[in-house]
Enzyme design. Structure first.
Site, short mmCIF file in Angstrom:
data_model
loop_
_atom_site.label_atom_id
_atom_site.label_comp_id
_atom_site.label_asym_id
_atom_site.label_seq_id
_atom_site.Cartn_x
_atom_site.Cartn_y
_atom_site.Cartn_z
N TYR A 1 5.21 -15.68 -13.54
CA TYR A 1 4.34 -14.64 -12.99
C TYR A 1 2.87 -14.97 -13.24
CZ TYR A 1 2.27 -9.97 -12.44
OH TYR A 1 1.48 -8.91 -12.05
N ILE B 1 -0.76 1.14 -7.33
CA ILE B 1 -2.18 0.85 -7.18
C ILE B 1 -2.56 0.79 -5.71
CG2 ILE B 1 -3.96 -0.90 -7.57
CD1 ILE B 1 -2.40 -1.66 -10.15
N GLY B 2 -1.72 0.19 -4.88
CA GLY B 2 -2.05 0.06 -3.46
C GLY B 2 -2.18 1.40 -2.78
N GLY C 1 0.78 -1.23 0.00
CA GLY C 1 0.00 0.00 0.00
C GLY C 1 0.81 1.28 0.00
#
Length: 249
Positions: A150, A18-19, A14
């Protein structure tokens, strides 16, 4: 009334990208937020922007004991949680023949094992009616060069989500997947895309994405907000692809 008023959200990874955008969106909608990152300076910088309704924790999600310490800290500060966003992840892109055991294990430890045990350890702290969101990737379903390992890590957590959506139905906990396409975040530099290479990379992405551009972190954050809030009260077990249509191409 803000959409997440009175809610507590825990977001791994975060402190950037994006987080962090999701943390900002959640705080703006009334939530108190706990973020987790690997670097103290990045976590501190994120907290300065998030304000007093946020707390930070530094640790490696691949270390399972870290999740116990994290949850104890969140419980002490905020009590129970309502939203768990498993967003931390990493990618080492290389041909399958070049993959080492070390790189294979590192990606599965961070992207898959950490998600499984992070969520299962959090369940006793998660209020009934809560929301679990797993950040995957369109690579989980779309074949892309040098993405085999991945992609495998992300396909696995998508399977977790489908199973958990049914396992947790008795507690009314919704479990969904957020699958970004290419997004303009700091991870691009980690993948070796230099400033000089950016224009060419962006042109390549524009050609591959039907909407003609990469996504922005705040666009993914708004999708995460939808999955976290009661706006998606009748949504569970879905894989929400926020990719400008790239998975269709």
């Amino acid at each position: 009334m803000t959409r997440l008023s009175g809610k507590v959200a825990l977001i791994t990874g975060g402190n950037s990208g994006i987080g962090l955008a999701a943390a900002q969106a959640f705080v703006a909608e009334g939530a108190r937020v706990a973020i987790v990152g690997r670097r103290q300076d990045a976590v501190d910088a994120a907290l300065r922007g998030l304000g007093p309704d946020a707390m930070g924790f530094v640790g490696d999600v691949g270390e399972l004991a870290m999740h116990d310490r994290l949850l104890d800290a969140v419980r002490t500060r905020f009590g129970a949680i309502d939203i768990y966003l498993a967003n931390a992840g990493m990618a080492i892109l290389e041909p399958s023949a070049a993959v080492t055991v070390e790189n294979y294990d590192l990606q599965f430890a961070t992207n898959t094992r950490a998600v499984f045990f992070g969520v299962t350890k959090a369940l006793p702290f998660l209020r009934d009616g809560g929301s679990v969101i797993l950040t995957s990737s369109i690579a989980g379903t779309r074949v892309m060069p040098e993405h085999a390992v991945y992609a495998g890590t992300k396909a696995a957590i998508e399977a977790f989500a489908r199973n958990w959506a049914l396992e947790l139905k008795g507690r009314r906990i919704r479990v969904n997947v957020l699958s970004p396409g290419p997004v303009d975040t700091p991870i691009l530099a980690k993948l070796g895309i230099t400033d000089a290479a950016r224009p060419g990379f962006e042109r390549q992405m524009a050609e591959a994405i039907p909407l003609g551009r990469m996504g922005q972190p705040d666009e993914l954050a708004r999708a995460a907000l939808f999955l976290a809030s009661d706006d998606s009260a009748f949504v569970t077990g879905v894989n929400l692809k926020v990719d400008g249509g790239m998975s269709l191409a």
